[in-house]
Design an enzyme around this catalytic site. Structure first.
Site, PDB file in Angstrom:
ATOM      1  N   GLU A 166      -8.145  12.847  -5.601  1.00  0.00           N
ATOM      2  CA  GLU A 166      -7.545  11.626  -6.058  1.00  0.00           C
ATOM      3  C   GLU A 166      -6.299  11.325  -5.720  1.00  0.00           C
ATOM      4  O   GLU A 166      -5.514  12.064  -5.965  1.00  0.00           O
ATOM      5  CB  GLU A 166      -7.795  11.567  -7.692  1.00  0.00           C
ATOM      6  CG  GLU A 166      -7.931  10.233  -8.557  1.00  0.00           C
ATOM      7  CD  GLU A 166      -6.565  10.140  -8.921  1.00  0.00           C
ATOM      8  OE1 GLU A 166      -5.905   9.236  -8.318  1.00  0.00           O
ATOM      9  OE2 GLU A 166      -5.871  10.283 -10.158  1.00  0.00           O
TER      10      GLU A 166
ATOM     11  N   GLU B  24       3.391   3.608  -0.787  1.00  0.00           N
ATOM     12  CA  GLU B  24       3.541   3.863  -2.277  1.00  0.00           C
ATOM     13  C   GLU B  24       4.838   4.436  -2.266  1.00  0.00           C
ATOM     14  O   GLU B  24       5.206   5.312  -1.978  1.00  0.00           O
ATOM     15  CB  GLU B  24       2.469   5.078  -2.445  1.00  0.00           C
ATOM     16  CG  GLU B  24       2.274   5.361  -4.127  1.00  0.00           C
ATOM     17  CD  GLU B  24       1.365   6.406  -4.192  1.00  0.00           C
ATOM     18  OE1 GLU B  24       1.068   7.571  -3.574  1.00  0.00           O
ATOM     19  OE2 GLU B  24       0.890   6.069  -5.370  1.00  0.00           O
TER      20      GLU B  24
ATOM     21  N   CYS C 138      -0.383   6.903 -10.062  1.00  0.00           N
ATOM     22  CA  CYS C 138      -0.999   6.755  -8.720  1.00  0.00           C
ATOM     23  C   CYS C 138      -1.834   5.436  -8.756  1.00  0.00           C
ATOM     24  O   CYS C 138      -1.796   4.594  -7.624  1.00  0.00           O
ATOM     25  CB  CYS C 138      -1.991   7.803  -8.587  1.00  0.00           C
ATOM     26  SG  CYS C 138      -3.088   8.067  -9.776  1.00  0.00           S
TER      27      CYS C 138
END
Ligand code: ADP
Length: 496
Positions: free
Chosen positions: A264, A395, A298
């Protein structure tokens, strides 16, 4: 070295912090005596030092886990596995304030937020406790003289590597489905936030788990994490963290025993607001989407696309809205945003902000450090961000929102999908047709409509594209921890 330390927190909670490695239901020192410091992100001061697992300690934990898996744990009924998970849920609820306070100390999130995480973790244990005696195979008819059935068997010894942004919640996401399906685990917390995982480990024995079933270790990614990924007797590795580390783990698995891998990973999720949206509601969700947990999520809605008809109004109202996000001490009851988790993360986020400025995006607000000590960053909004800018592509994992304007629905889909990630996305509109059309066409594991961060233990969560492999939560996560065995009986004897 002493294996506990008394810690008194600003909210009056006083407790014994375990510092050792929890292996085989015992607290032990690391074999080589290694330890590392744990820093309080609010004060930048050292809280304590915990034992650091080396490759040798990982090996000891694997041996304990293997013995449990082949021995005592294999004799425990599914119903009892469920019972232990339910006990753990009860113990989490009983210790909610303690666990949440430790989380606030170590991670920097507000105690109130952390209490939500602890409750969500208890919910996860209870949910998977319910699944423990409901996972079963099938009978498959192929011919009159044959009897075939499948069994869903556990994978075995599972290595689990978790991040620092939701330490206690990730602990539950990993342990819940693995244990429900009869596996044993070695879970490694992130080196930035080992404390709550160790406090949670004190509850394992009390919940009824036999020795070796759940082993909890603190350690560095490149040492203990790498040892888990490359271990020849770990059957599966489950990881939550950054995409680059996910790649390393997959390589290590490929180069060792081809252990099963679920990942993940990161995201750069689009949050799309159409002209017809309820603007006040959309601003609340956009705000929550990017600034919740200080942007260290996330699935953060870090790319905000607003349709041209409401763009100017939206940006002004969003700026006004974030002045209400109280930044400060996680132990203060009003706090919404605490410090970033570490100096490293603080520096990374600040360097992205500098990039945004240099690339020509417009700073609407924020853009600097908050206060003079602690890893606090002002909530920051960039507008006029173009697709190629680093702050729109990479990110950031911090309280930094990038906003851009779009014209048509097709534009929104194209720019929304213009990313190597695919974890989550959101659409804000009052048109059902727009909502369904856009959600069908976005390449992401989750699409939220008129909401954000609506995670729930019953709903599968995971990534398309470079955001991961496999799904956590919901029934879907059981597949990560089971393998199908086919049994074929020749009832008639002889040959076909
Ligand atoms: P971040 O960059 O946000 O700190 P990481 O992906 O580096 O996130 O860390 C998430 C988890 O992965 C942590 O538990 C960390 O210790 C672990 N980790 C880091 N590097 C490695 C590695 N090379 N192998 C295995 N695990 C690792």
């Amino acid at each position: 070295m002493s294996l506990t330390q008394t810690i008194e927190l600003p909210n009056g909670v006083k407790y014994e912090q375990p510092l050792g490695l929890f292996i085989n239901n015992e607290w032990v020192n690391s074999v080589d005596g290694g330890s590392f410091e744990v820093i309080n992100p609010t004060t930048e001061k050292v809280i304590t030092s915990v034992q650091e697992a080396s490759e040798k300690d990982v090996d000891i934990a694997v041996k304990a886990a293997r013995a449990a898996f082949e021995g005592e744990w294999s004799q425990v009924t599914p119903q009892d596995r469920g019972r232990y998970l339910n006990n753990l849920a009860d113990l989490f609820e009983k210790n909610r304030l303690l666990l949440a306070s430790v989380e606030a100390l170590d991670n920097g999130k507000a105690v109130s937020e952390a209490q939500g995480d602890v409750q969500a973790a208890a919910n996860v244990f209870r949910y998977y406790g319910g699944w423990a005696d409901k996972v079963h195979g099938k009978v498959i008819d192929t011919a009159p003289g044959k009897f075939n059935y499948t069994k869903q068997e556990p994978v075995g010894v599972c290595g689990q590597i978790i991040p620092w942004n939701f330490p206690i919640l990730m602990w539950s996401w990993k342990i819940g489905p693995a244990i429900a399906t009869g596996n044993v685990v070695i879970i490694k917390s992130a080196e930035q936030t080992p404390l709550s995982a160790l406090v949670a480990a004190t509850l394992i024995k009390e919940a009824g788990f036999p020795p070796g079933v759940i082993n909890v270790i603190s350690g560095l990614g490149r040492v203990a994490g790498a040892a888990i990924s490359a271990h020849m007797d770990i059957d599966k590795v489950a990881f939550t963290g950054s995409t680059p580390v996910g790649r390393m783990i997959m390589k290590a698995a490929a180069n060792s025993n081809l252990k099963k891998v679920t990942l993940e990973l990161g995201g750069k999720s689009p949050n799309i607001v159409f002209d017809d949206a309820n603007v006040d509601d959309a601003i609340s969700w956009v705000n929550f989407g990017i600034f919740f947990n200080h942007g260290q999520v996330c699935c953060a809605g870090s790319r905000i696309y607003v349709q041209e008809g409401i763009y100017d109004k939206f940006v002004e109202a969003f700026k006004a809205r974030i002045t209400k996000n109280v930044v400060g001490d996680p132990f203060h009851p009003e706090t919404f945003q605490g410090p970033q988790v570490s100096q490293l993360q603080f520096d990374r986020v600040m360097s992205y902000i500098e990039h945004g400025k240099q690339e020509g995006a417009k700073i609407e607000c924020g853009g600097g450090r908050h206060g003079t000590s602690g890893y606090f960053i002002q909530p920051t909004i960039f507008s006029n961000v173009t697709e190629d800018m680093k702050i729109m592509q990479e990110e950031i994992f911090g309280p930094v929102a990038s906003i851009a304007k779009f014209k048509t629905l097709d534009d929104a889909i194209r720019i929304g999908n213009n990313t190597t990630f695919g974890l989550a996305s959101a659409v804000h509109t009052t048109s059902l047709a727009t909502a369904i059309d856009v959600s069908n066409r976005l390449k992401a594991g989750t699409v939220w409509i008129n909401t954000y961060n609506a995670l729930h233990h019953q709903l599968p969560f995971g990534g398309y594209k470079e955001s991961g492999i496999g799904r956590e939560l919901g029934k879907a996560a059981l597949a990560n921890y089971t393998q199908t065995k086919t049994v074929c009986i020749n009832l008639a004897g002889g040959k076909d």
